[in-house]
Design an enzyme around this catalytic site. Structure first.
Site, PDB file in Angstrom:
ATOM      1  CD1 TRP A 101      78.939 -25.018  -5.742  1.00 14.51           C
ATOM      2  CD2 TRP A 101      80.849 -23.947  -5.313  1.00 14.51           C
ATOM      3  NE1 TRP A 101      79.480 -25.556  -4.590  1.00 14.51           N
ATOM      4  CE2 TRP A 101      80.653 -24.911  -4.300  1.00 14.51           C
ATOM      5  CE3 TRP A 101      81.990 -23.135  -5.252  1.00 14.51           C
ATOM      6  CZ2 TRP A 101      81.554 -25.102  -3.245  1.00 14.51           C
ATOM      7  CZ3 TRP A 101      82.887 -23.326  -4.192  1.00 14.51           C
ATOM      8  CH2 TRP A 101      82.661 -24.292  -3.216  1.00 14.51           C
ATOM      9  CG  ASP A 171      82.822 -25.384 -11.330  1.00 12.88           C
ATOM     10  OD1 ASP A 171      83.153 -26.584 -11.273  1.00 12.88           O
ATOM     11  OD2 ASP A 171      82.720 -24.654 -10.319  1.00 12.88           O
ATOM     12  CE  LYS A 195      83.100 -30.889  -4.235  1.00 15.12           C
ATOM     13  NZ  LYS A 195      82.835 -29.664  -4.934  1.00 15.12           N
TER      14      LYS A 195
HETATM   15  C1  LIG Z   1      83.236 -28.249  -4.639  1.00 14.62           C
HETATM   16  C2  LIG Z   1      83.052 -27.282  -5.731  1.00 14.62           C
HETATM   17  C3  LIG Z   1      83.949 -26.226  -5.954  1.00 14.62           C
HETATM   18  C4  LIG Z   1      85.141 -25.980  -5.046  1.00 14.62           C
HETATM   19  O1  LIG Z   1      86.170 -26.827  -5.337  1.00 14.62           O
HETATM   20  P1  LIG Z   1      87.570 -26.735  -4.555  1.00 14.62           P
HETATM   21  O2  LIG Z   1      88.233 -27.995  -4.954  1.00 14.62           O
HETATM   22  O3  LIG Z   1      87.286 -26.633  -3.093  1.00 14.62           O
HETATM   23  O4  LIG Z   1      88.311 -25.541  -5.049  1.00 14.62           O
HETATM   24  C5  LIG Z   1      83.712 -25.373  -7.004  1.00 14.62           C
HETATM   25  N1  LIG Z   1      82.658 -25.550  -7.822  1.00 14.62           N
HETATM   26  C6  LIG Z   1      81.769 -26.543  -7.644  1.00 14.62           C
HETATM   27  C7  LIG Z   1      80.618 -26.692  -8.577  1.00 14.62           C
HETATM   28  C8  LIG Z   1      81.938 -27.440  -6.591  1.00 14.62           C
HETATM   29  O5  LIG Z   1      81.061 -28.442  -6.406  1.00 14.62           O
END
Ligand SMILES: *Cc1c(COP(=O)(O)O)cnc(C)c1O
Length: 360
Positions: A101, A171, A195
């Site tokens: 990521w 993030d 998530k």
């Molecule tokens: C799932 C995830 C993403 C992607 O998120 P989207 O909603 O598909 O854009 C980005 N960063 C992390 C850490 C994730 O777990």
């Protein structure tokens, strides 16, 4: 059959939340409408959105100097919108690269800025978080970006890095609401909801107000944090149903004692699973440095990869769902977000032990 869903995302939601959403599906609080059918500008939905924001602020103790935005576009969208909103006159962004990521965030940011990788754990296949003392930050970065929990690699920050006067941006897609966090140490926290927060379609952005004046003129209005803040996230139609369900999750968390209480459960659940892996005599392996292991996403491999198919098939038959690892790394991954009860982790651990015994 009782099933336990270990999906990395979209992921398990609390049973009580789904039940309440079902009960209210056709008629929300006597309004005669489903939440899906409500105008986002009507009094019913505005009350839902306001309560959701207030409850999120309570859960995370978010100060008045922060805006909470309910947007769309996901974390991958924010990989572009964060640079657009924060670059201002600056040219450089510092990144810490801890895995898949982080790499995606870096790749996207390169379209808008010069990227300095201040630290990376690539030298050991992204199995640890580089110690803060080793980071080589630039003198004049717009911000420092981290991924606080690498959902694929299963690597989590168990500390908040100090970046001095340079804003720290995280993030937190797969970490947010799993533990208390000192929001005041961050410039921006963002994440997709699917998530640990609610259904897909909702993106959370928590941004310190003094950072709202740095957007590039090309920033699209729907993703322009200042414009969205001024419009209470309703410059465009927000993801109304996802906000509603996220609000039910916030209620559920508050009733369960808040983030300190859920953190204790997450520590207990992840310990149970890591102990089973480490105690398997190498039958199961998690490669991550113990101090940096994720409480949310636990990847593991079987010593004998040729048994992967049999392992997954047996798991499925027992109602242990979506354990297949990410296609980029293979093996297994158990995501054990807030809504995964400890009984689910116990069922998985029992199955792992039994499988090792019968497939020695
Ligand atoms: C799932 C995830 C993403 C992607 O998120 P989207 O909603 O598909 O854009 C980005 N960063 C992390 C850490 C994730 O777990």
């Amino acid at each position: 059959m009782q099933v336990f869903n270990f999906s990395a995302g979209p992921a398990v939601l609390p049973k009580e939340v789904l039940q309440r959403a079902a009960d209210e599906m056709l008629d929300w609080h006597g309004s005669g409408m489903s939440v899906m059918e409500m105008s986002h500008r009507g009094p019913e939905f505005i009350s839902i959105a306001e309560k959701a924001e207030a409850d999120l602020r309570r859960l995370l103790s978010i100060g008045d100097d922060y805006e909470v935005l309910f947007l769309q576009g996901g974390a991958i969208g924010e990989n572009a919108f964060v640079p657009m909103n924060l670059l201002g006159q600056k040219k450089v962004i510092d990144f810490v690269n801890t895995g898949e990521w982080s790499k995606k965030s870096i790749k996207e940011a390169k379209k808008y800025a010069q990227v300095n990788v201040a630290a990376s754990s690539e030298d050991r296949s992204f199995t640890y978080v580089p110690a803060r003392e080793t980071w080589r930050l630039s003198a004049d970065a717009a911000y420092v970006h981290v991924c606080s929990n690498e959902t694929i690699g299963g690597v989590e920050y168990h500390f908040t890095p100090d970046t001095g006067a340079v804003p720290l941006v995280a993030d937190m897609s797969s970490q947010i609401l799993s533990r208390p966090v000192d929001v005041s140490k961050y410039g921006v926290i963002y994440g997709g909801a699917q998530k640990n927060v609610g259904p897909a379609g909702l993106t959370l952005v928590i941004v310190r107000r003094d950072l709202l004046d740095r957007a590039l003129p090309i920033t699209p209005s729907a993703f322009h944090w200042k414009e969205q803040a001024e419009a209470d996230s309703m410059l465009n139609t927000p993801p109304t149903y996802s906000i509603y369900v996220a609000g039910l999750v916030f209620d559920w968390l508050l009733a369960a004692g808040g983030l300190a209480a859920i953190e204790q459960k997450n520590i207990e659940k992840s310990r149970l699973l890591y102990d089973a892996i480490d105690g398997s005599g190498g039958y199961y392996v998690n490669p991550v440095a113990k101090a940096d292991r994720s409480r949310m996403n636990v990847p593991f491999r079987l010593r004998d990869e040729s048994l992967d198919g049999a392992f997954l098939k047996g798991a499925q038959a027992r109602g242990l769902l979506q354990l297949k690892g990410h296609r980029s790394v293979g093996g297994m991954r158990a995501s054990i977000y807030n809504a995964m009860p400890i009984e689910g982790v116990r069922a998985l651990v029992d199955y792992m032990k039994e499988f090792a015994r019968s497939h020695g």
